[in-house]
Write an enzyme that holds these catalytic residues in place. Structure first.
Site, PDB file in Angstrom:
ATOM      1  N   PRO A 133      71.334 -15.162  -5.441  1.00 29.61           N
ATOM      2  CG  PRO A 133      70.160 -15.156  -7.457  1.00 29.61           C
ATOM      3  CD  PRO A 133      70.286 -14.446  -6.163  1.00 29.61           C
ATOM      4  CB  CYS A 134      76.458 -15.425  -5.174  1.00 29.31           C
ATOM      5  SG  CYS A 134      76.196 -16.451  -3.736  1.00 29.31           S
ATOM      6  CG  HIS A 135      73.832 -20.590  -6.742  1.00 29.21           C
ATOM      7  ND1 HIS A 135      73.089 -19.904  -5.809  1.00 29.21           N
ATOM      8  CD2 HIS A 135      72.946 -21.201  -7.541  1.00 29.21           C
ATOM      9  CE1 HIS A 135      71.799 -20.106  -6.047  1.00 29.21           C
ATOM     10  NE2 HIS A 135      71.684 -20.884  -7.091  1.00 29.21           N
TER      11      HIS A 135
END
Length: 165
Positions: A133-135
DNA sequence: TCCGTATTGAACT
DNA sequence: AGTTCAATACGGA
């Protein structure tokens, strides 16, 4: 013996994602691109059964995240990268649904409090968006920051998780 | 070795 | 409150 780099499409309500598999697991994931008429047709027979199994899991996990639900199962991830990058990615995977962290917090979490920019670099090098989940990583003042695969996606995902209006 | 980077926090308008 | 600037760590050429 060449490394088989297999691409398989994942159809979601948001478009067709493209998953890349190596012999070790899921190696990459691409966001839908407009104008990609047809992903190359791959005959199902050529694909190792193991990869098909991973693909199924990947599809479920991806759709889960897209509908703001925690994935019940993750495929093996074949993430090629330096030790530092792996640390960053591992730290990012600990971010639970609907939560965010700043780049600074990630940096502190891996014992390199001042490597904030390097963390940003590792995020950009993240081959598997969404599942890693880089977002959910924002700047310190809760600003969006950037996103390699398209800022629109980051904003949209954050909206779904209720992180931003 | 130099350059770019999805940052940060402080100093200055 | 908005903008500029230096510092810092890592990866790629």
């Amino acid at each position: 013996m060449k490394q088989q780099h297999i691409e398989l499409p994942i159809v979601t309500n948001d478009g067709v994602f493209l998953a890349h598999y190596s012999e070790k697991g899921l190696a990459g994931l691409d966001f839908p691109k407009v104008g990609r008429a047809s992903s190359r047709a791959v005959s199902a027979k050529q694909i190792p059964l193991e990869i098909l199994r991973w693909h199924r899991t990947t599809g479920e996990a991806l759709k889960a995240v897209l509908t703001v639900r925690a994935p019940k199962e993750m495929p093996p991830l074949d993430m090629t990268g330096t030790a530092f990058q792996k640390s960053v990615w591992a730290a990012m995977r600990k971010i639970s649904l609907g939560k965010t962290k700043s780049y600074g917090e990630i940096a502190a979490g891996i014992g390199r409090p001042k490597a904030v920019r390097a963390v940003g670099g590792a995020c950009g090098a993240n081959p598997i968006p969404v599942l890693v989940p880089c977002h959910r990583v924002l700047a310190a003042n809760k600003k969006i920051g950037g996103f390699s695969s398209g800022l629109d996606w980051k904003i949209d995902l954050l909206k779904r998780e209720g992180i931003i209006c």
